[in-house]
Design an enzyme around this catalytic site. Structure first.
Site, PDB file in Angstrom:
ATOM      1  N   ASP A  49       0.880  -1.161   0.000  1.00 24.89           N
ATOM      2  CA  ASP A  49       0.000   0.000   0.000  1.00 24.89           C
ATOM      3  C   ASP A  49       0.925   1.220   0.000  1.00 24.89           C
ATOM      4  OD1 ASP A  49      -2.332   1.621   0.464  1.00 24.89           O
ATOM      5  OD2 ASP A  49      -1.729   1.735   2.570  1.00 24.89           O
ATOM      6  N   LEU A  50       0.402   2.384  -0.361  1.00 30.78           N
ATOM      7  CA  LEU A  50       1.254   3.577  -0.421  1.00 30.78           C
ATOM      8  C   LEU A  50       1.088   4.475   0.820  1.00 30.78           C
ATOM      9  CD1 LEU A  50       3.109   5.538  -2.053  1.00 30.78           C
ATOM     10  CD2 LEU A  50       1.013   6.521  -2.992  1.00 30.78           C
ATOM     11  N   ASP A  51      -0.131   5.038   0.941  1.00 36.86           N
ATOM     12  CA  ASP A  51      -0.373   6.018   2.013  1.00 36.86           C
ATOM     13  C   ASP A  51      -0.360   5.326   3.369  1.00 36.86           C
ATOM     14  OD1 ASP A  51      -0.872   8.258   0.225  1.00 36.86           O
ATOM     15  OD2 ASP A  51      -2.722   7.244  -0.315  1.00 36.86           O
ATOM     16  N   THR A  99       1.110  10.277   4.083  1.00 32.75           N
ATOM     17  CA  THR A  99       0.330  11.331   3.428  1.00 32.75           C
ATOM     18  C   THR A  99      -0.981  11.599   4.157  1.00 32.75           C
ATOM     19  OG1 THR A  99      -0.216   9.546   1.971  1.00 32.75           O
ATOM     20  CG2 THR A  99       1.165  11.272   1.040  1.00 32.75           C
ATOM     21  N   LYS A 114      -8.897   6.307   6.049  1.00 33.75           N
ATOM     22  CA  LYS A 114      -7.683   5.596   5.624  1.00 33.75           C
ATOM     23  C   LYS A 114      -8.037   4.406   4.737  1.00 33.75           C
ATOM     24  CE  LYS A 114      -4.407   6.964   9.125  1.00 33.75           C
ATOM     25  NZ  LYS A 114      -3.604   6.593  10.284  1.00 33.75           N
ATOM     26  N   ARG A 168     -11.356   8.302  -2.727  1.00 29.34           N
ATOM     27  CA  ARG A 168     -11.601   9.742  -2.592  1.00 29.34           C
ATOM     28  C   ARG A 168     -13.102  10.055  -2.522  1.00 29.34           C
ATOM     29  NH1 ARG A 168      -8.964  13.148  -7.258  1.00 29.34           N
ATOM     30  NH2 ARG A 168      -7.279  11.713  -6.763  1.00 29.34           N
ATOM     31  N   SER A 209      -2.508   0.511  -4.375  1.00 26.09           N
ATOM     32  CA  SER A 209      -3.013   1.671  -3.620  1.00 26.09           C
ATOM     33  C   SER A 209      -4.369   2.136  -4.134  1.00 26.09           C
ATOM     34  CB  SER A 209      -2.000   2.817  -3.756  1.00 26.09           C
ATOM     35  OG  SER A 209      -2.550   4.031  -3.325  1.00 26.09           O
ATOM     36  N   ALA A 210      -5.162   2.717  -3.235  1.00 25.38           N
ATOM     37  CA  ALA A 210      -6.456   3.289  -3.629  1.00 25.38           C
ATOM     38  C   ALA A 210      -6.282   4.681  -4.232  1.00 25.38           C
ATOM     39  CB  ALA A 210      -7.365   3.388  -2.404  1.00 25.38           C
ATOM     40  N   SER A 211      -5.085   5.231  -4.110  1.00 26.21           N
ATOM     41  CA  SER A 211      -4.888   6.629  -4.509  1.00 26.21           C
ATOM     42  C   SER A 211      -4.713   6.799  -6.003  1.00 26.21           C
ATOM     43  CB  SER A 211      -3.659   7.196  -3.798  1.00 26.21           C
ATOM     44  OG  SER A 211      -3.348   8.472  -4.336  1.00 26.21           O
ATOM     45  N   ASN A 239      -3.458   9.494  -7.006  1.00 27.13           N
ATOM     46  CA  ASN A 239      -2.243  10.319  -7.043  1.00 27.13           C
ATOM     47  C   ASN A 239      -0.979   9.495  -6.834  1.00 27.13           C
ATOM     48  OD1 ASN A 239      -3.553  12.970  -7.239  1.00 27.13           O
ATOM     49  ND2 ASN A 239      -4.315  12.534  -5.186  1.00 27.13           N
ATOM     50  N   LYS A 242     -10.966  -1.309  -1.831  1.00 29.50           N
ATOM     51  CA  LYS A 242     -10.698  -2.151  -0.664  1.00 29.50           C
ATOM     52  C   LYS A 242     -11.881  -1.998   0.296  1.00 29.50           C
ATOM     53  CE  LYS A 242      -5.783  -0.952  -1.055  1.00 29.50           C
ATOM     54  NZ  LYS A 242      -4.651  -0.206  -0.504  1.00 29.50           N
ATOM     55  N   GLU A 292       0.058  -3.227   4.612  1.00 29.29           N
ATOM     56  CA  GLU A 292      -1.113  -2.346   4.682  1.00 29.29           C
ATOM     57  C   GLU A 292      -1.237  -1.671   6.038  1.00 29.29           C
ATOM     58  OE1 GLU A 292      -3.735  -0.857   3.761  1.00 29.29           O
ATOM     59  OE2 GLU A 292      -3.961  -1.492   1.708  1.00 29.29           O
ATOM     60  N   ASP A 293      -1.713  -0.423   6.057  1.00 29.92           N
ATOM     61  CA  ASP A 293      -1.974   0.231   7.349  1.00 29.92           C
ATOM     62  C   ASP A 293      -3.471   0.373   7.629  1.00 29.92           C
ATOM     63  OD1 ASP A 293      -2.307   2.204   5.311  1.00 29.92           O
ATOM     64  OD2 ASP A 293      -2.290   3.733   6.874  1.00 29.92           O
TER      65      ASP A 293
HETATM   66  C1  BG6 Z   1      -5.720   5.882   0.139  1.00 30.88           C
HETATM   67  C2  BG6 Z   1      -5.749   6.747   1.373  1.00 30.88           C
HETATM   68  O1  BG6 Z   1      -4.456   5.320  -0.029  1.00 30.88           O
HETATM   69  O2  BG6 Z   1      -6.031   6.672  -1.018  1.00 30.88           O
HETATM   70  C3  BG6 Z   1      -7.108   7.411   1.492  1.00 30.88           C
HETATM   71  O3  BG6 Z   1      -5.505   5.940   2.516  1.00 30.88           O
HETATM   72  C4  BG6 Z   1      -7.406   8.211   0.225  1.00 30.88           C
HETATM   73  O4  BG6 Z   1      -7.116   8.244   2.630  1.00 30.88           O
HETATM   74  C5  BG6 Z   1      -7.317   7.285  -0.984  1.00 30.88           C
HETATM   75  O5  BG6 Z   1      -8.707   8.770   0.306  1.00 30.88           O
HETATM   76  C6  BG6 Z   1      -7.546   8.012  -2.305  1.00 30.88           C
HETATM   77  O6  BG6 Z   1      -6.496   8.915  -2.515  1.00 30.88           O
HETATM   78  P1  BG6 Z   1      -6.433  10.023  -3.637  1.00 30.88           P
HETATM   79  O7  BG6 Z   1      -4.977  10.428  -3.638  1.00 30.88           O
HETATM   80  O8  BG6 Z   1      -6.834   9.377  -4.928  1.00 30.88           O
HETATM   81  O9  BG6 Z   1      -7.353  11.120  -3.249  1.00 30.88           O
HETATM   82 MG    MG Z   2      -2.808   3.129   3.539  1.00 32.86          MG
END
Ligand code: BG6
Ligand code: MG
Length: 218
Positions: free
Chosen positions: A10-12, A18, A46, A50, A115-117, A119, A146, A170-171
């Site tokens: 996982d990233l964040d 972050t 977490k 988004r 990762s779910a992000s 970004n 997830k 994972e956190d």
């Molecule tokens: C997850 C974070 O990795 O990414 C969440 O733990 C976040 O808090 C999610 O909402 C989505 O991230 P992003 O960068 O696409 O807004």
């Molecule tokens: Mg995380």
């Protein structure tokens, strides 16, 4: 260390912290809507996408908005978050992570990002890790968030590994559940009570010692 395994990170909260930047941006958004958003509330976001994060935040503030208004807020929140992200450097990589990646490289153990992000590639680029992962699966690649295992199953496929030979780091509770649903080994980073469903739990990333890794890989 005989078993052939791969890692999916996982990233964040695992590679970089972050969550504090997400918190500042979500808090400003809540302030602008006239309610208080606390660090405890932030815990609920977490590992959450988004869009779902905004829904949770609006539920906390008991605020109802149109789809159009929500979209505007999602864009402005992300722009504010990106102002923090754009200032990130390698100094923000969490303890032991660089050593861990060096160790995996030296031992030809593959690793991917899960990762779910949306970004994620930008964040990895900012901290100088973008080119190190064999595969990157992020919020742009998945249709199910997830705790659905989709993100990790795509990661395993990209690594050409069987799920049971993948170790997820994972956190988030949802992330540990996703790893378990994918039938992968899971390492939870954080509170052992919250992450009790993980195969292993480490208080923080500094716990990635050689002894610990040897134990995971035996
Ligand atoms: C997850 C974070 O990795 O990414 C969440 O733990 C976040 O808090 C999610 O909402 C989505 O991230 P992003 O960068 O696409 O807004
Ligand atoms: Mg995380």
């Amino acid at each position: 260390m005989k078993k052939e395994i791969a890692f999916i990170f996982d990233l964040d909260g695992v590679i970089v912290d972050t969550a504090k930047y997400h918190f500042l941006a979500w808090k400003n958004l809540a302030d602008s809507l006239g309610f208080v958003f606390t660090e405890e509330h932030n815990e609920l976001l977490k590992g959450v996408s988004r869009v779902r994060s905004l829904e949770i935040l609006l539920e906390i503030g008991k605020v109802t908005l149109s789809e159009e208004e929500k979209l505007k807020l999602l864009i402005s929140k992300n722009l504010e978050y990106l102002e923090f992200v754009n200032k990130m450097t390698a100094d923000e990589i969490l303890p032991s992570i660089t050593n861990l990646l060096d160790y995996l490289d030296a031992n030809n153990i593959k690793y991917a990002l899960g990762s779910a992000s949306k970004n994620a590639p930008l964040i990895l680029e900012k901290v100088g890790l973008l080119n190190r992962f064999t595969a990157i699966v992020d919020g742009n690649d998945v249709s199910k968030a997830k705790p659905d295992p989709e993100v990790f199953l795509i990661g395993a496929k990209k690594l050409n590994m069987k799920p049971e030979n993948c170790v997820v780091v994972e956190d988030a509770i949802a992330g540990v559940e996703a790893a378990n649903a994918a039938k992968m080994i899971s390492i939870g980073i954080g509170d052992a009570e919250l992450l009790g469903k993980a195969t292993y739990v480490l208080k923080d990333t500094a716990g990635f010692t050689m002894d610990f890794l040897k134990n995971v890989m035996k």
